[in-house]
Write an enzyme that holds these catalytic residues in place. Sequence first.
Site, PDB file in Angstrom:
ATOM      1  N   LYS A  75       2.169  -2.911   6.475  1.00  0.00           N
ATOM      2  CA  LYS A  75       2.968  -2.537   5.497  1.00  0.00           C
ATOM      3  C   LYS A  75       3.685  -2.216   5.392  1.00  0.00           C
ATOM      4  CE  LYS A  75      -1.386  -3.837   3.571  1.00  0.00           C
ATOM      5  NZ  LYS A  75      -1.742  -5.175   2.124  1.00  0.00           N
ATOM      6  N   SER A 114       0.806  -1.030  -0.136  1.00  0.00           N
ATOM      7  CA  SER A 114      -0.098  -0.132  -0.094  1.00  0.00           C
ATOM      8  C   SER A 114       1.295   1.648   0.309  1.00  0.00           C
ATOM      9  CB  SER A 114      -0.578   0.086   0.816  1.00  0.00           C
ATOM     10  OG  SER A 114      -1.553   1.138   1.331  1.00  0.00           O
ATOM     11  N   TYR A 142      -2.890  -1.231  10.343  1.00  0.00           N
ATOM     12  CA  TYR A 142      -2.523  -2.119   8.550  1.00  0.00           C
ATOM     13  C   TYR A 142      -1.001  -1.078   8.940  1.00  0.00           C
ATOM     14  CZ  TYR A 142      -4.125  -1.710   4.138  1.00  0.00           C
ATOM     15  OH  TYR A 142      -3.841  -1.813   2.914  1.00  0.00           O
TER      16      TYR A 142
HETATM   17  N1  LIG Z   1      -8.488  -1.368  -1.415  1.00  0.00           N
HETATM   18  C1  LIG Z   1      -7.475  -0.371  -1.444  1.00  0.00           C
HETATM   19  O1  LIG Z   1      -7.811   0.886  -0.758  1.00  0.00           O
HETATM   20  C2  LIG Z   1      -6.457  -0.849  -0.707  1.00  0.00           C
HETATM   21  C3  LIG Z   1      -5.260   0.494  -1.186  1.00  0.00           C
HETATM   22  C4  LIG Z   1      -4.016  -0.735  -0.364  1.00  0.00           C
HETATM   23  C5  LIG Z   1      -3.861  -1.659  -0.669  1.00  0.00           C
HETATM   24  N2  LIG Z   1      -4.711  -2.674  -1.017  1.00  0.00           N
HETATM   25  C6  LIG Z   1      -4.561  -4.034  -0.541  1.00  0.00           C
HETATM   26  O2  LIG Z   1      -4.727  -4.675  -1.456  1.00  0.00           O
HETATM   27  C7  LIG Z   1      -4.907  -5.349  -0.922  1.00  0.00           C
HETATM   28  C8  LIG Z   1      -6.178  -6.146  -1.528  1.00  0.00           C
HETATM   29  O3  LIG Z   1      -7.373  -6.057  -1.069  1.00  0.00           O
HETATM   30  P1  LIG Z   1      -8.650  -5.291  -0.880  1.00  0.00           P
HETATM   31  O4  LIG Z   1      -8.865  -3.659  -1.360  1.00  0.00           O
HETATM   32  O5  LIG Z   1      -8.882  -5.747  -2.872  1.00  0.00           O
HETATM   33  O6  LIG Z   1     -10.372  -5.330  -0.329  1.00  0.00           O
HETATM   34  P2  LIG Z   1     -11.531  -7.417  -0.038  1.00  0.00           P
HETATM   35  O7  LIG Z   1     -11.671  -6.527  -1.834  1.00  0.00           O
HETATM   36  O8  LIG Z   1     -10.956  -6.992   0.822  1.00  0.00           O
HETATM   37  O9  LIG Z   1      -9.987  -8.240  -0.863  1.00  0.00           O
HETATM   38  C9  LIG Z   1      -9.306  -8.052   0.106  1.00  0.00           C
HETATM   39  C10 LIG Z   1      -9.309 -10.005  -0.407  1.00  0.00           C
HETATM   40  O10 LIG Z   1      -8.443 -10.946   0.835  1.00  0.00           O
HETATM   41  C11 LIG Z   1      -8.971 -11.791   1.164  1.00  0.00           C
HETATM   42  N3  LIG Z   1      -8.501 -12.595   2.601  1.00  0.00           N
HETATM   43  C12 LIG Z   1      -9.076 -11.392   3.290  1.00  0.00           C
HETATM   44  N4  LIG Z   1      -8.175 -12.578   4.626  1.00  0.00           N
HETATM   45  C13 LIG Z   1      -7.215 -13.270   4.756  1.00  0.00           C
HETATM   46  C14 LIG Z   1      -7.126 -14.544   4.372  1.00  0.00           C
HETATM   47  N5  LIG Z   1      -7.098 -14.794   5.790  1.00  0.00           N
HETATM   48  N6  LIG Z   1      -6.626 -15.784   3.983  1.00  0.00           N
HETATM   49  C15 LIG Z   1      -6.829 -15.502   2.167  1.00  0.00           C
HETATM   50  N7  LIG Z   1      -7.463 -15.220   2.201  1.00  0.00           N
HETATM   51  C16 LIG Z   1      -8.176 -14.130   2.826  1.00  0.00           C
HETATM   52  C17 LIG Z   1     -10.328 -12.081   0.839  1.00  0.00           C
HETATM   53  O11 LIG Z   1     -11.214 -12.899   0.656  1.00  0.00           O
HETATM   54  P3  LIG Z   1     -11.895 -14.390   1.512  1.00  0.00           P
HETATM   55  O12 LIG Z   1     -12.429 -13.553   2.965  1.00  0.00           O
HETATM   56  O13 LIG Z   1     -12.941 -14.656   0.964  1.00  0.00           O
HETATM   57  O14 LIG Z   1     -11.058 -15.094   2.507  1.00  0.00           O
HETATM   58  C18 LIG Z   1     -10.563 -10.713  -0.629  1.00  0.00           C
HETATM   59  O15 LIG Z   1     -10.724 -12.041  -1.100  1.00  0.00           O
HETATM   60  C19 LIG Z   1      -4.797  -6.105   0.668  1.00  0.00           C
HETATM   61  O16 LIG Z   1      -3.460  -6.546   0.466  1.00  0.00           O
HETATM   62  C20 LIG Z   1      -5.157  -4.596   0.592  1.00  0.00           C
HETATM   63  O17 LIG Z   1      -4.123  -4.773   1.673  1.00  0.00           O
HETATM   64  C21 LIG Z   1      -6.147  -2.194  -0.807  1.00  0.00           C
END
Ligand SMILES: NC(=O)c1ccc[n+]([C@@H]2O[C@H](COP(=O)([O-])OP(=O)(O)OC[C@H]3O[C@@H](n4cnc5c(N)ncnc54)[C@H](OP(=O)(O)O)[C@@H]3O)[C@@H](O)[C@H]2O)c1
Length: 266
Positions: free
Chosen positions: A156, A139, A152
């Site tokens: 990261k 991130s 968080y």
């Molecule tokens: N959205 C943002 O603004 C943003 C910004 C910067 C970085 N990120 C990063 O992007 C990545 C993806 O996030 P996203 O935004 O796509 O959010 P999201 O829609 O909540 O997706 C998170 C994914 O991770 C899976 N997950 C969570 N805990 C898990 C575990 N213990 N084992 C296996 N799978 C797990 C969830 O699926 P299940 O619940 O089905 O397991 C889901 O598929 C994360 O690392 C997040 O920190 C997001």
Amino acid sequence: MGSSRVVLVTGASSGIGRAVCLAYAKRGAAVVAMARTEGKLVALAREIESSGGRASISVGDVGRKEDVRAAVAVANKNFGGLDTAIANAGFGIYADVERITEEDFDAIVRTNIKGVLWTLQESLPHLRAARGRFAIVSSILGRASVPYSALYCMTKHALTALADSARLELAKDGISVTVVGPALTATDFQINAPSRMGGVPSPANTTGWSPEKVAGKLVAAVERRRREAYLTFSGRALIWMRNHFPGIADWGVRQWMKGHEKRRGK
Ligand SMILES: NC(=O)c1ccc[n+]([C@@H]2O[C@H](COP(=O)([O-])OP(=O)(O)OC[C@H]3O[C@@H](n4cnc5c(N)ncnc54)[C@H](OP(=O)(O)O)[C@@H]3O)[C@@H](O)[C@H]2O)c1
């Protein structure tokens, strides 16, 4: 080696991970999609296969090393190995530093840090054989912290350290390590992030880049074996300001957070 042919993606059931699976499938790679929610993975695999792509699913928790091992085994059994692994699974927790609990600390470290490390370790024999690619979805907050998200941000930042050490160690094996740092992205991330701060629950995040746009940048960076790709101009500007003019960066973040604090009655 050329471009990626078999790709493991963790956190594949929604948001960025799901979009990364679709982007790789569109490029002709076979995809192994891992997450905990089976129904969403099944729907994703169907979508990929209905467009002529190849996908397998592995239901599991990245915090459990044996579950990650099982996902790698699926790649080996169905596609004869693995040349690219994308450690994307992660979540956030909103809490003031004084309200961070040991339970929350352990839970977020388990998924956001251990989950990435297990994904690297379990994929490594295959990545070595293929002189492959490893990527971490971090991130902007992995390089510049913001208030009420210390847990968080800590995880990261730790991934930046893990990536730098791994890159130096694995270069001799021809394995590239790419850190991708999205800024705000329109996924379920905020809905899935528990808040320990009272006040209004986090709304669904509909602003920022689409997960598809993030996935496109991720795939481009990983395929070029870039060391890092921090996304959006303002995200990179925040990191640059944090490094060169930290006082001004702090002031900017404080202004930005004022609306957030008001919502929570701070
Ligand atoms: N959205 C943002 O603004 C943003 C910004 C910067 C970085 N990120 C990063 O992007 C990545 C993806 O996030 P996203 O935004 O796509 O959010 P999201 O829609 O909540 O997706 C998170 C994914 O991770 C899976 N997950 C969570 N805990 C898990 C575990 N213990 N084992 C296996 N799978 C797990 C969830 O699926 P299940 O619940 O089905 O397991 C889901 O598929 C994360 O690392 C997040 O920190 C997001």
